[in-house]
Design a protein around this motif. Structure first.
Motif, PDB file in Angstrom:
ATOM      1  N   PRO A  32       0.845  -1.325   0.072  1.00 19.07           N
ATOM      2  CA  PRO A  32      -0.130   0.210   0.136  1.00 19.07           C
ATOM      3  C   PRO A  32       1.006   1.346  -0.050  1.00 19.07           C
ATOM      4  O   PRO A  32       1.848   1.205   0.823  1.00 19.07           O
ATOM      5  N   PRO A  33       0.605   2.166  -0.928  1.00 20.43           N
ATOM      6  CA  PRO A  33       1.265   3.288  -0.999  1.00 20.43           C
ATOM      7  C   PRO A  33       1.205   4.230   0.487  1.00 20.43           C
ATOM      8  O   PRO A  33       2.182   4.933   0.896  1.00 20.43           O
ATOM      9  N   LEU A  34       0.044   4.300   0.890  1.00 17.55           N
ATOM     10  CA  LEU A  34      -0.357   4.963   1.957  1.00 17.55           C
ATOM     11  C   LEU A  34      -0.796   3.870   3.260  1.00 17.55           C
ATOM     12  O   LEU A  34      -1.922   3.342   2.904  1.00 17.55           O
ATOM     13  N   LEU A  35      -0.552   4.427   4.470  1.00 18.05           N
ATOM     14  CA  LEU A  35      -0.824   3.661   5.468  1.00 18.05           C
ATOM     15  C   LEU A  35      -1.481   4.483   6.586  1.00 18.05           C
ATOM     16  O   LEU A  35      -0.621   5.577   7.197  1.00 18.05           O
ATOM     17  N   PHE A  36      -2.593   4.228   7.048  1.00 19.05           N
ATOM     18  CA  PHE A  36      -3.214   4.850   8.005  1.00 19.05           C
ATOM     19  C   PHE A  36      -3.078   4.172   9.568  1.00 19.05           C
ATOM     20  O   PHE A  36      -3.660   3.030   9.418  1.00 19.05           O
ATOM     21  N   LEU A  37      -2.441   4.776  10.356  1.00 16.43           N
ATOM     22  CA  LEU A  37      -2.249   4.015  11.406  1.00 16.43           C
ATOM     23  C   LEU A  37      -3.255   4.627  12.589  1.00 16.43           C
ATOM     24  O   LEU A  37      -3.311   5.850  12.849  1.00 16.43           O
ATOM     25  N   THR A  38      -4.220   3.948  13.333  1.00 14.49           N
ATOM     26  CA  THR A  38      -5.257   4.121  14.030  1.00 14.49           C
ATOM     27  C   THR A  38      -4.488   4.345  15.587  1.00 14.49           C
ATOM     28  O   THR A  38      -3.375   3.946  15.902  1.00 14.49           O
ATOM     29  N   ASP A  39      -5.193   5.075  16.287  1.00 19.09           N
ATOM     30  CA  ASP A  39      -4.898   5.499  17.648  1.00 19.09           C
ATOM     31  C   ASP A  39      -6.095   5.637  18.536  1.00 19.09           C
ATOM     32  O   ASP A  39      -6.912   6.663  18.004  1.00 19.09           O
ATOM     33  N   PRO A  40      -6.348   4.892  19.518  1.00 19.12           N
ATOM     34  CA  PRO A  40      -7.838   5.142  20.174  1.00 19.12           C
ATOM     35  C   PRO A  40      -8.110   6.403  20.560  1.00 19.12           C
ATOM     36  O   PRO A  40      -9.203   6.844  20.684  1.00 19.12           O
ATOM     37  N   GLU A  41      -7.154   7.241  21.025  1.00 17.91           N
ATOM     38  CA  GLU A  41      -7.161   8.695  21.584  1.00 17.91           C
ATOM     39  C   GLU A  41      -7.258   9.769  20.354  1.00 17.91           C
ATOM     40  O   GLU A  41      -8.032  10.509  20.343  1.00 17.91           O
ATOM     41  N   ARG A  42      -6.393   9.411  19.391  1.00 18.96           N
ATOM     42  CA  ARG A  42      -6.121  10.361  18.624  1.00 18.96           C
ATOM     43  C   ARG A  42      -6.991  10.256  17.327  1.00 18.96           C
ATOM     44  O   ARG A  42      -7.288  11.131  16.468  1.00 18.96           O
ATOM     45  N   THR A  43      -7.495   8.982  17.044  1.00 23.58           N
ATOM     46  CA  THR A  43      -8.485   8.811  15.739  1.00 23.58           C
ATOM     47  C   THR A  43      -9.617   8.131  16.111  1.00 23.58           C
ATOM     48  O   THR A  43     -10.062   6.728  15.922  1.00 23.58           O
ATOM     49  N   PRO A  44     -10.799   8.810  16.787  1.00 21.64           N
ATOM     50  CA  PRO A  44     -11.858   8.171  16.972  1.00 21.64           C
ATOM     51  C   PRO A  44     -12.617   7.884  15.684  1.00 21.64           C
ATOM     52  O   PRO A  44     -12.341   8.249  14.724  1.00 21.64           O
ATOM     53  N   ARG A  45     -13.505   6.748  15.827  1.00 25.51           N
ATOM     54  CA  ARG A  45     -14.040   6.128  14.691  1.00 25.51           C
ATOM     55  C   ARG A  45     -13.397   6.025  13.520  1.00 25.51           C
ATOM     56  O   ARG A  45     -13.504   6.783  12.463  1.00 25.51           O
ATOM     57  N   PRO A  46     -12.314   5.183  13.579  1.00 23.41           N
ATOM     58  CA  PRO A  46     -11.245   4.972  12.421  1.00 23.41           C
ATOM     59  C   PRO A  46     -11.830   4.543  11.035  1.00 23.41           C
ATOM     60  O   PRO A  46     -11.296   4.736  10.089  1.00 23.41           O
ATOM     61  N   TRP A  47     -12.835   3.724  11.610  1.00 19.53           N
ATOM     62  CA  TRP A  47     -13.598   2.952  10.317  1.00 19.53           C
ATOM     63  C   TRP A  47     -14.038   4.084   9.484  1.00 19.53           C
ATOM     64  O   TRP A  47     -14.203   3.748   8.154  1.00 19.53           O
TER      65      TRP A  47
END
Length: 213
Positions: A32-47
């Motif tokens: 994948p050219p771009l990866l989105f890293l989730t974080d419970p605090e910084r990225t709510p509702r990552p879906w």
């Protein structure tokens, strides 16, 4: 001419890096050219963000042991499957298997697990974290490495010395794996990355902000 949005800029530059790296190593074309890293605090509702990513991008779900991590993983699997986006689960191979993820991401302290994971699921995409200039003893059978922090970054990377573009360029041959630029990479700073040898961009807040609106 209409100006690019941050999302368009991130994706364009990530694809540019990926294609350039693939000319050196053909295996990069499958990453994948771009990866989105989730974080419970910084990225709510990552879906929600995952559902808006371009087809071919990837998500690394980092649950950090939170009780909602499993439910979030299943939500992400639904969103990524619909969007044509790959899903990696950080550290938890059992959860990756349960949700039908595309692979696993290992923090630097867990890179020793890579050989067993490769035997367990030969088709999984396995990535790992590294923090040059110090390098782990062995990277094992990783498909790619996330090197950080490239630029000034917050959270856990704030205390680490930044690589900057020159440091990243020097670290990539030593890592010996396709390498993502992580840490402080956003639509502005990413313009400095073309030509450095990275195979793509990985980010937390920058992707969340760009694709979450």
């Amino acid at each position: 001419m209409k100006a690019e949005t941050p999302a368009e800029t991130l994706w364009r530059l990530a694809v540019l890096l990926n294609r350039a790296a693939a000319r050196v190593d053909a295996a990069v074309a499958h990453l994948p050219p771009l990866l989105f890293l989730t974080d419970p605090e910084r990225t709510p509702r990552p879906w929600t963000v995952a559902s808006r990513l371009p087809a071919g991008a990837g998500v690394v779900h980092r649950g950090f042991g939170r009780p909602e991590a499993r439910e979030t993983a299943f939500r992400l699997r639904d969103a990524t499957s619909a969007a044509g986006v790959r899903l990696l689960i950080a550290l938890d191979a059992d959860l990756a298997e349960a949700v039908g993820a595309d692979g696993v991401h290992l923090p630097e302290k867990a890179l020793h697990l890579a050989p067993a994971l490769r035997l367990r699921a030969p088709d999984w995409l396995i990535t790992g974290a590294a923090h040059p200039p110090a390098l782990p003893d062995g990277l094992g059978p990783l498909d790619a490495v996330l090197a950080s922090p490239v630029f000034a970054a917050g959270e856990g990377s704030a205390a680490r010395p930044r690589l900057d573009v020159a440091g990243l360029e020097q670290a990539i041959p030593r890592l010996g794996r396709p390498t993502y630029a992580l840490g402080g990479v956003d639509a502005g700073s990413a313009n400095r990355l073309p030509g450095c040898g990275a195979c793509g961009i990985a980010a937390v807040g920058a992707v969340f902000d760009a694709f979450g609106a």
